[in-house]
Design an enzyme around this catalytic site. Structure first.
Site, mmCIF file in Angstrom:
data_model
loop_
_atom_site.group_PDB
_atom_site.id
_atom_site.type_symbol
_atom_site.label_atom_id
_atom_site.label_comp_id
_atom_site.label_asym_id
_atom_site.label_seq_id
_atom_site.Cartn_x
_atom_site.Cartn_y
_atom_site.Cartn_z
ATOM 1 N N CYS A 1 -41.123 80.193 47.006
ATOM 2 C CA CYS A 1 -41.831 78.995 47.467
ATOM 3 C C CYS A 1 -42.900 78.683 46.432
ATOM 4 O O CYS A 1 -43.892 79.418 46.310
ATOM 5 C CB CYS A 1 -42.471 79.204 48.833
ATOM 6 S SG CYS A 1 -43.466 77.773 49.343
ATOM 7 N N MET B 1 -41.215 70.301 47.200
ATOM 8 C CA MET B 1 -41.294 71.748 47.065
ATOM 9 C C MET B 1 -41.757 72.077 45.648
ATOM 10 O O MET B 1 -41.327 71.448 44.681
ATOM 11 C CB MET B 1 -39.934 72.395 47.314
ATOM 12 C CG MET B 1 -39.316 72.023 48.667
ATOM 13 S SD MET B 1 -38.496 70.414 48.669
ATOM 14 C CE MET B 1 -36.943 70.814 47.886
#
Length: 393
Positions: free
Chosen positions: A104, A315
């Site tokens: 992430c 993201m």
């Protein structure tokens, strides 16, 4: 019938970039969860509140979106020239599944701060005032990331005036460097060997696609080829069940073509990767906050899906893929940005804009990327303990 009481586990709830998640020090976890396996997955699922057939994660720390159904486990690094090891778990909302297949990038912005505050970084590397350089080993993908964390009076500085589209309030800027983010496990940054491929997708036909493994495996297609403009916000796609089904079909066929899975059925057990994104040239639009984004302020538009839904912003790992692909002439991302050589790109996403830089070069016909750079922010939202029923520990 007697029931076991809840147990409590030290944890910190943090925002990093446009995501938030529950952070743990590895040694604070119950012994059975300190190693990979079913016990660890069961614990994290219960902490977040999954699986939840209602899709709300009411009985846990999750926020019922891919951006808020996240967990992080940190430990002091045993690798030379690294400070912390960072392991990321993307928790499914409605199924009993934790995906460990990728990083992430947004929560990466909080890793350095947590590592410093948790005592995982050598105090000698932390200035009284200035910038602490935290060397992170990203264990999911086996990559080095450098976080530049601001320090004031010996402590992490979280407040500041850095604004990040997709985050309501300003905070301190954290610059992140993703070192050599492309795949180097024996495969190419472009798994098919091509900058652009013809990808056959049932229901969509044959699409031009750039499939890249940099930051995170990502499949890029042209917005107009799938009936979009590139200016779409979440409701235009997430409320369309048939559209989401088509995107998942596209993702599965792209994953197969990239060699990430050997059978289409395996895509359901690899929800976090690859990502799917669609690109378009600059256009005027209004972001989800009501802020106008002008065509002249961006190089291109990008919309990306995460865990089956259109992301509210972008993201961080996908931004690395965008920056890398934009730096390589001939990819769909590069062409949407106007083509040619570039070392940075500013793209429009549903919440606004983001700038990302990348240094790419071609050697012996193979493209490599030295690093990708972007700025995010992070802060602690809550710290203390999370509690879960002892049966889940």
């Amino acid at each position: 019938m007697s029931h076991k009481p809840q147990i409590r586990i030290p944890a910190t709830y943090m925002r990093g970039g446009t995501s938030k998640g529950v952070f743990f020090n590895l040694t604070d976890l119950p012994e059975a969860a300190q190693v990979p396996g079913p016990a660890r997955d069961a614990l994290l699922l219960r902490v977040i509140g999954s699986p939840d057939p209602y899709g709300k994660q009411i009985d846990g720390m999750g926020g019922a979106t891919s951006s808020t159904s996240k967990t992080v486990i940190l430990s002091k690094s045993t690798r030379p020239d690294h400070d912390v090891d960072y392991l990321f778990g993307q928790v499914s909302i409605d199924t009993a599944f934790v995906d460990w297949s990728g990083n992430c990038g947004n929560l990466t912005a909080a890793v350095g701060a947590f590592g410093i505050s948790a005592g995982l970084v050598d105090p000698g590397r932390i200035p009284d005032n200035g910038i602490a350089t935290v060397r992170i080993w990203q264990a999911n993908i086996g990559k080095t990331i450098i976080a530049h964390v601001p320090i004031t009076d010996g402590a992490v500085q979280e407040t500041g005036d850095f604004e990040l589209d997709g985050v309501t309030f300003p905070a301190a800027e954290v610059q992140i460097e993703f070192m050599e983010p492309a795949d180097d496990t024996g495969g190419s940054m472009f798994p098919t060997g091509n900058l652009v491929d013809d990808l056959d997708v049932p229901g969509l036909g044959t699409l031009k696609a750039t499939m890249i493994n940099a930051g995170i495996p990502t499949i890029f297609v042209n917005a107009e080829d799938i009936g979009y403009t590139g200016t779409e916000l979440q409701e235009a796609i997430n409320g369309d069940a048939k559209a989401l089904e088509r995107f998942e079909t596209l993702r599965a066929h792209g994953a197969l073509r990239m060699g990430l899975i050997s059978d289409l059925k395996e895509a359901a057990q690899r929800q976090h990767t690859p990502k799917v994104a669609f690109v378009a040239g600059p256009k005027d639009y209004v972001s989800s906050s009501g802020k106008p984004v002008r065509a002249e302020d961006v190089d291109l538009l990008v919309r990306a899906l995460s865990m089956g839904k259109l992301h509210h912003a972008m993201m961080g790992t996908a931004a690395v893929a965008i920056g890398t692909a934009a730096a390589i002439p001939g990819t769909l991302v590069n062409l949407a940005a106007g083509g040619g050589e570039r070392t940075a790109v500013r793209f429009g996403h549903p919440s606004g804009t983001l700038r990302v830089g990348a240094q790419a070069r071609c050697e012996n016909g193979e493209w490599t990327v030295t690093k990708a750079i972007m700025s995010r922010s992070a802060r602690v939202l809550m710290e203390g303990w999370v509690r879960i029923p002892a049966d889940n520990a």
